[in-house]
Write a protein that holds these residues in place. Sequence first.
Motif, PDB file in Angstrom:
ATOM      1  N   VAL A 192       0.856  -1.183   0.000  1.00 49.51           N
ATOM      2  CA  VAL A 192       0.000   0.000   0.000  1.00 49.51           C
ATOM      3  C   VAL A 192       0.893   1.234   0.000  1.00 49.51           C
ATOM      4  N   LEU A 193       1.989   1.160   0.763  1.00 49.16           N
ATOM      5  CA  LEU A 193       2.976   2.232   0.800  1.00 49.16           C
ATOM      6  C   LEU A 193       4.298   1.724   0.240  1.00 49.16           C
ATOM      7  N   ASN A 194       5.057   2.637  -0.363  1.00 53.32           N
ATOM      8  CA  ASN A 194       6.393   2.265  -0.836  1.00 53.32           C
ATOM      9  C   ASN A 194       7.398   2.509   0.288  1.00 53.32           C
ATOM     10  N   GLU A 195       8.651   2.332   0.020  1.00 55.25           N
ATOM     11  CA  GLU A 195       9.682   2.483   1.055  1.00 55.25           C
ATOM     12  C   GLU A 195       9.804   3.901   1.590  1.00 55.25           C
ATOM     13  N   GLN A 196       9.357   4.893   0.832  1.00 53.73           N
ATOM     14  CA  GLN A 196       9.397   6.285   1.282  1.00 53.73           C
ATOM     15  C   GLN A 196       8.145   6.657   2.075  1.00 53.73           C
ATOM     16  N   GLY A 197       7.220   5.719   2.252  1.00 53.52           N
ATOM     17  CA  GLY A 197       6.003   5.980   3.011  1.00 53.52           C
ATOM     18  C   GLY A 197       4.916   6.650   2.189  1.00 53.52           C
ATOM     19  N   LYS A 198       5.054   6.639   0.869  1.00 54.72           N
ATOM     20  CA  LYS A 198       4.043   7.211  -0.018  1.00 54.72           C
ATOM     21  C   LYS A 198       3.262   6.075  -0.673  1.00 54.72           C
ATOM     22  N   MET A 199       2.078   6.396  -1.201  1.00 54.23           N
ATOM     23  CA  MET A 199       1.256   5.369  -1.835  1.00 54.23           C
ATOM     24  C   MET A 199       2.014   4.725  -2.993  1.00 54.23           C
ATOM     25  N   ASP A 200       1.978   3.417  -3.059  1.00 57.96           N
ATOM     26  CA  ASP A 200       2.712   2.666  -4.072  1.00 57.96           C
ATOM     27  C   ASP A 200       2.097   2.887  -5.448  1.00 57.96           C
ATOM     28  N   SER A 201       2.886   3.406  -6.369  1.00 53.62           N
ATOM     29  CA  SER A 201       2.384   3.765  -7.696  1.00 53.62           C
ATOM     30  C   SER A 201       2.003   2.545  -8.535  1.00 53.62           C
ATOM     31  N   ARG A 202       2.454   1.366  -8.154  1.00 50.32           N
ATOM     32  CA  ARG A 202       2.070   0.166  -8.907  1.00 50.32           C
ATOM     33  C   ARG A 202       0.589  -0.162  -8.726  1.00 50.32           C
ATOM     34  N   PHE A 203      -0.009   0.313  -7.641  1.00 55.75           N
ATOM     35  CA  PHE A 203      -1.382  -0.061  -7.331  1.00 55.75           C
ATOM     36  C   PHE A 203      -2.346   1.109  -7.255  1.00 55.75           C
ATOM     37  N   PHE A 204      -1.837   2.338  -7.246  1.00 55.74           N
ATOM     38  CA  PHE A 204      -2.698   3.504  -7.111  1.00 55.74           C
ATOM     39  C   PHE A 204      -2.439   4.481  -8.243  1.00 55.74           C
ATOM     40  N   SER A 205      -3.513   5.013  -8.804  1.00 52.37           N
ATOM     41  CA  SER A 205      -3.390   5.973  -9.898  1.00 52.37           C
ATOM     42  C   SER A 205      -2.923   7.326  -9.353  1.00 52.37           C
ATOM     43  N   ASN A 206      -2.444   8.175 -10.235  1.00 52.93           N
ATOM     44  CA  ASN A 206      -2.020   9.522  -9.826  1.00 52.93           C
ATOM     45  C   ASN A 206      -3.195  10.313  -9.283  1.00 52.93           C
ATOM     46  N   GLU A 207      -4.387  10.095  -9.828  1.00 49.91           N
ATOM     47  CA  GLU A 207      -5.572  10.800  -9.334  1.00 49.91           C
ATOM     48  C   GLU A 207      -5.858  10.428  -7.880  1.00 49.91           C
ATOM     49  N   LYS A 208      -5.773   9.156  -7.583  1.00 52.15           N
ATOM     50  CA  LYS A 208      -6.031   8.687  -6.217  1.00 52.15           C
ATOM     51  C   LYS A 208      -4.966   9.229  -5.263  1.00 52.15           C
ATOM     52  N   LYS A 209      -3.717   9.209  -5.691  1.00 51.84           N
ATOM     53  CA  LYS A 209      -2.639   9.705  -4.840  1.00 51.84           C
ATOM     54  C   LYS A 209      -2.807  11.199  -4.592  1.00 51.84           C
ATOM     55  N   ALA A 210      -3.227  11.953  -5.602  1.00 45.52           N
ATOM     56  CA  ALA A 210      -3.418  13.398  -5.454  1.00 45.52           C
ATOM     57  C   ALA A 210      -4.574  13.690  -4.501  1.00 45.52           C
ATOM     58  N   SER A 211      -5.628  12.887  -4.560  1.00 46.39           N
ATOM     59  CA  SER A 211      -6.795  13.164  -3.719  1.00 46.39           C
ATOM     60  C   SER A 211      -6.539  12.827  -2.253  1.00 46.39           C
ATOM     61  N   THR A 212      -5.536  12.008  -1.970  1.00 48.69           N
ATOM     62  CA  THR A 212      -5.220  11.643  -0.588  1.00 48.69           C
ATOM     63  C   THR A 212      -3.893  12.173  -0.112  1.00 48.69           C
TER      64      THR A 212
END
Length: 54
Positions: A31-51
């Motif tokens: 769900v999160l990558n090593e930097q603590g951000k949403m993992d881009s393999r599973f979440f779209s840029n739109e979803k990441k921007a909204s959260t």
Amino acid sequence: MSITELTARVQNAGKQRDHTQRMQLLKKAHVLNEQGKMDSRFFSNEKKASTSNT
């Protein structure tokens, strides 16, 4: 084991985790990558921007 018992067991386990353990669990689940951000393999840029501010 019934669904009720399983739900209670999962909720109890969640209450006992600290922040570090939660972060490790989210990273292990990809769900999160090593930097603590949403993992881009599973979440779209739109979803990441909204959260991004949560």
